[in-house]
Design a protein around this motif. Structure first.
Motif, PDB file in Angstrom:
ATOM      1  N   LYS A   8      20.538 -75.633  23.146  1.00  0.00           N
ATOM      2  CA  LYS A   8      19.367 -75.449  23.773  1.00  0.00           C
ATOM      3  C   LYS A   8      19.607 -74.319  25.024  1.00  0.00           C
ATOM      4  CE  LYS A   8      15.711 -77.086  25.708  1.00  0.00           C
ATOM      5  NZ  LYS A   8      15.067 -76.057  26.615  1.00  0.00           N
ATOM      6  N   VAL A   9      18.825 -73.406  25.158  1.00  0.00           N
ATOM      7  CA  VAL A   9      18.990 -72.476  25.798  1.00  0.00           C
ATOM      8  C   VAL A   9      18.145 -72.538  26.628  1.00  0.00           C
ATOM      9  CG1 VAL A   9      18.797 -69.763  26.637  1.00  0.00           C
ATOM     10  CG2 VAL A   9      19.746 -70.377  24.813  1.00  0.00           C
ATOM     11  N   LYS A  10      18.408 -72.650  28.499  1.00  0.00           N
ATOM     12  CA  LYS A  10      17.612 -73.026  29.940  1.00  0.00           C
ATOM     13  C   LYS A  10      16.335 -72.453  29.708  1.00  0.00           C
ATOM     14  CE  LYS A  10      18.014 -74.200  34.267  1.00  0.00           C
ATOM     15  NZ  LYS A  10      18.442 -73.904  35.046  1.00  0.00           N
ATOM     16  N   GLY A  11      15.357 -73.429  29.331  1.00  0.00           N
ATOM     17  CA  GLY A  11      13.982 -72.409  29.444  1.00  0.00           C
ATOM     18  C   GLY A  11      14.030 -71.659  28.257  1.00  0.00           C
ATOM     19  N   GLU A  12      13.964 -71.412  27.135  1.00  0.00           N
ATOM     20  CA  GLU A  12      13.711 -71.795  25.329  1.00  0.00           C
ATOM     21  C   GLU A  12      13.407 -72.768  24.917  1.00  0.00           C
ATOM     22  OE1 GLU A  12      16.257 -68.591  23.854  1.00  0.00           O
ATOM     23  OE2 GLU A  12      15.856 -67.335  25.736  1.00  0.00           O
ATOM     24  N   ARG A  13      13.704 -72.959  23.692  1.00  0.00           N
ATOM     25  CA  ARG A  13      13.164 -73.839  22.438  1.00  0.00           C
ATOM     26  C   ARG A  13      14.763 -74.378  22.669  1.00  0.00           C
ATOM     27  NH1 ARG A  13       7.636 -74.038  19.487  1.00  0.00           N
ATOM     28  NH2 ARG A  13       8.763 -75.716  18.716  1.00  0.00           N
ATOM     29  N   LYS A  14      15.008 -75.617  21.555  1.00  0.00           N
ATOM     30  CA  LYS A  14      15.914 -75.665  21.059  1.00  0.00           C
ATOM     31  C   LYS A  14      15.975 -75.178  20.142  1.00  0.00           C
ATOM     32  CE  LYS A  14      15.529 -80.622  20.466  1.00  0.00           C
ATOM     33  NZ  LYS A  14      16.095 -81.900  20.527  1.00  0.00           N
ATOM     34  N   LYS A  15      17.071 -74.402  19.302  1.00  0.00           N
ATOM     35  CA  LYS A  15      17.317 -74.171  17.950  1.00  0.00           C
ATOM     36  C   LYS A  15      18.084 -74.923  16.625  1.00  0.00           C
ATOM     37  CE  LYS A  15      17.081 -68.929  20.326  1.00  0.00           C
ATOM     38  NZ  LYS A  15      17.557 -68.231  20.143  1.00  0.00           N
ATOM     39  N   ARG A  16      18.089 -74.498  15.911  1.00  0.00           N
ATOM     40  CA  ARG A  16      18.812 -75.546  15.091  1.00  0.00           C
ATOM     41  C   ARG A  16      19.752 -74.174  14.206  1.00  0.00           C
ATOM     42  NH1 ARG A  16      15.501 -78.740  10.242  1.00  0.00           N
ATOM     43  NH2 ARG A  16      18.024 -78.709   9.436  1.00  0.00           N
ATOM     44  N   ILE A  17      21.496 -75.161  14.479  1.00  0.00           N
ATOM     45  CA  ILE A  17      23.135 -73.788  14.236  1.00  0.00           C
ATOM     46  C   ILE A  17      22.981 -74.203  12.831  1.00  0.00           C
ATOM     47  CG2 ILE A  17      22.266 -73.076  16.446  1.00  0.00           C
ATOM     48  CD1 ILE A  17      24.454 -75.158  16.635  1.00  0.00           C
ATOM     49  N   THR A  18      24.321 -73.955  12.775  1.00  0.00           N
ATOM     50  CA  THR A  18      25.390 -74.194  11.904  1.00  0.00           C
ATOM     51  C   THR A  18      26.847 -73.783  12.183  1.00  0.00           C
ATOM     52  OG1 THR A  18      24.054 -74.098   9.805  1.00  0.00           O
ATOM     53  CG2 THR A  18      26.569 -73.438   9.576  1.00  0.00           C
ATOM     54  N   TYR A  19      27.222 -74.682  12.894  1.00  0.00           N
ATOM     55  CA  TYR A  19      28.846 -73.368  13.299  1.00  0.00           C
ATOM     56  C   TYR A  19      29.755 -73.649  12.176  1.00  0.00           C
ATOM     57  CZ  TYR A  19      29.920 -78.117  14.745  1.00  0.00           C
ATOM     58  OH  TYR A  19      30.144 -79.303  14.781  1.00  0.00           O
ATOM     59  N   ILE A  20      30.836 -73.087  12.702  1.00  0.00           N
ATOM     60  CA  ILE A  20      32.100 -72.534  11.777  1.00  0.00           C
ATOM     61  C   ILE A  20      33.732 -72.645  12.632  1.00  0.00           C
ATOM     62  CG2 ILE A  20      31.929 -70.394  10.741  1.00  0.00           C
ATOM     63  CD1 ILE A  20      33.435 -71.494   8.608  1.00  0.00           C
ATOM     64  N   VAL A  21      34.480 -72.874  13.165  1.00  0.00           N
ATOM     65  CA  VAL A  21      35.679 -73.355  13.464  1.00  0.00           C
ATOM     66  C   VAL A  21      37.115 -73.064  12.728  1.00  0.00           C
ATOM     67  CG1 VAL A  21      36.605 -73.269  15.627  1.00  0.00           C
ATOM     68  CG2 VAL A  21      34.723 -74.220  15.838  1.00  0.00           C
ATOM     69  N   LEU A  22      37.922 -71.852  13.134  1.00  0.00           N
ATOM     70  CA  LEU A  22      38.692 -71.985  12.550  1.00  0.00           C
ATOM     71  C   LEU A  22      40.014 -72.258  13.753  1.00  0.00           C
ATOM     72  CD1 LEU A  22      38.832 -68.320  10.364  1.00  0.00           C
ATOM     73  CD2 LEU A  22      38.155 -70.407  10.148  1.00  0.00           C
ATOM     74  N   LEU A  23      40.771 -73.335  13.080  1.00  0.00           N
ATOM     75  CA  LEU A  23      41.931 -73.479  14.134  1.00  0.00           C
ATOM     76  C   LEU A  23      43.394 -73.035  13.942  1.00  0.00           C
ATOM     77  CD1 LEU A  23      41.009 -77.225  14.592  1.00  0.00           C
ATOM     78  CD2 LEU A  23      40.161 -75.166  15.557  1.00  0.00           C
ATOM     79  N   LYS A  24      44.573 -72.694  15.072  1.00  0.00           N
ATOM     80  CA  LYS A  24      45.421 -73.177  14.915  1.00  0.00           C
ATOM     81  C   LYS A  24      46.199 -73.597  14.821  1.00  0.00           C
ATOM     82  CE  LYS A  24      45.270 -69.203  18.305  1.00  0.00           C
ATOM     83  NZ  LYS A  24      46.306 -68.669  19.754  1.00  0.00           N
TER      84      LYS A  24
END
Length: 99
Positions: free
Chosen positions: A70-86
């Motif tokens: 959710k960006v302020k002033g905009e509609r919610k966007k569905r997301i997928t995220y990926i993170v690589l951990l040390k």
């Protein structure tokens, strides 16, 4: 019965704390990029052991999930995220994919 409920609550609260670490990272990153307040919320998240090198960096785990941004002033966007951990659970790399 009270001990069972208490243990259940502790387990659910401890697992949600890990999820906020990655969403907080992305919220800060995208807030700086957009120069607006950005909120990222995880709905489902998985962590898998990887334990291999990518280039010179050892990656211990891969975290991936779905949620919304959710960006302020905009509609919610569905997301997928990926993170690589040390090795020490620090974030090595992360990316958000809106869909």
């Amino acid at each position: 019965m009270q001990k069972f409920i208490l243990c259940f609550l502790l387990l659910t609260l401890s697992s949600s704390a890990m999820a906020s670490q990655y969403t907080d990272y992305f919220s800060d990153l995208y807030s700086k990029e957009y120069n607006k307040r950005v909120k990222i919320v995880s709905k489902d998240e998985q962590i898998e052991k990887y334990e291999q090198k990518i280039g010179e960096q050892f990656v211990s785990s891969i975290v991936y999930g779905v949620g919304y941004m959710k960006v302020k002033g905009e509609r919610k966007k569905r997301i997928t995220y990926i993170v690589l951990l040390k090795n020490n659970c620090e974030i090595f790399w992360g990316h958000v994919i809106p869909y």
